[in-house]
Design an enzyme around this catalytic site. Structure first.
Site: not given
Length: 282
Positions: A208-210
């Site tokens: 999710p972050k990337v």
DNA sequence: CGCCAGGGCTAGC
DNA sequence: GCTAGCCATGGC
């Protein structure tokens, strides 16, 4: 080359965590490699000065890269109805969200996982030296970020030798999948945010972050709100409970900031990193 | 669920 | 000057 430019602060743009290929010169200007070119950028009085470019490159390339068509004053004004963001936006005045190359941003943020900014810069630099093209500028040699085709030809061991550790396999596999399965990386900017995010998260090394970083920093999906450790701290401290989960932080931000969530994230990240742990430790 | 996988930055001594 | 913790993802 000079243009009147409001809301453009090179230091804030290049050091707010969105890019890894810009470095400050002794005179305070920034030199960077982007979109197969090397340029030098500085603020002179109220003007933006770009060295090593042409008028046509300015309008065809750098105008979009630096998002010069957007009124950041209006964005700051809208976000500043919130006390925390009012202060963060004042602190990060002149931040702009770049429109970077999709594949470079994807590979760079796979490298960013469990990693720190100085190391990410070094590793991205080594990949470029290994498989990119050289460009001479002011007596120094710079290297463009390699294409996915070039990177796909490298062995996992070669990629690992750039200091990549366990991320080398993700990079190799992601390159192969994008090329073999014709993943429409360069059309995702026109897709629905959720649909593009789902495709990115199917790639190895992309969570999710990337995903949110790639969507925000190369695809202009401004509803993306990447939650890293700094943003997590600042959101939990000022807005939410100290134990709230990462997906809930993202959801909260998207509800609160809507289509401006990504801009809010940049101001908050830059602000939180300056505070270090002083006021907002876990 | 909790742990681990490069490696070097970085906070805390 | 030293050292332990940390970092986002996926595999086990």
């Amino acid at each position: 080359m000079v243009e009147g430019a409001a809301d453009f602060e090179p230091k804030h743009i290049f050091e707010c965590g969105q890019c890894f290929r810009w470095s400050e010169e002794d005179d305070g200007s920034y030199t960077g490699v982007a979109l197969h070119r090397v340029i030098n950028v500085r603020k002179q009085d109220c003007n933006l000065v770009i060295g090593n470019t042409s008028l046509s490159d300015f309008y065809n390339t750098w105008y979009d890269y630096f998002d010069l068509g957007r009124d950041y004053g209006a964005i700051k004004k809208e976000l500043s109805s919130d006390d925390v963001l009012s202060e963060a936006a004042r602190f990060g005045d002149g931040i702009r969200i770049l429109k970077q190359d999709e594949s470079e941003t994807l590979i760079s943020f796979i490298i960013s996982s469990n990693n720190r900014i100085p190391m990410i810069k070094r590793e991205v630099g080594r990949l470029s030296e290994g498989w990119g093209d050289p460009i001479r500028y002011r007596g120094r040699t710079y290297y463009t970020f390699p294409s996915l085709e070039k990177l796909a030809q490298a062995s996992v061991e070669e990629i690992k030798s750039c200091g990549m550790g366990f991320r080398a396999q993700y990079i190799k596999d992601t390159c192969r999948i994008i090329l073999d399965d014709d993943i429409p990386l360069y059309r995702m900017k026109d897709m629905d945010y959720r649909k593009a995010r789902k495709i990115l998260m199917g790639l190895p090394g992309v969570g999710p972050k990337v995903s949110d970083c790639v969507l925000l920093f190369s695809m202009r999906h401004y509803e993306a709100f990447p939650v890293d450790v700094w943003v997590k701290r600042v959101m939990r401290h000022y807005y939410l409970a100290p134990d709230v989960s990462l997906p809930k932080i993202e959801l909260y931000a998207q509800q609160r900031f809507g289509g401006l969530a990504g801009f809010a994230q940049q101001y908050l990240f830059y602000f939180a990193r300056d505070l270090k742990g002083k006021e907002i430790s876990d």
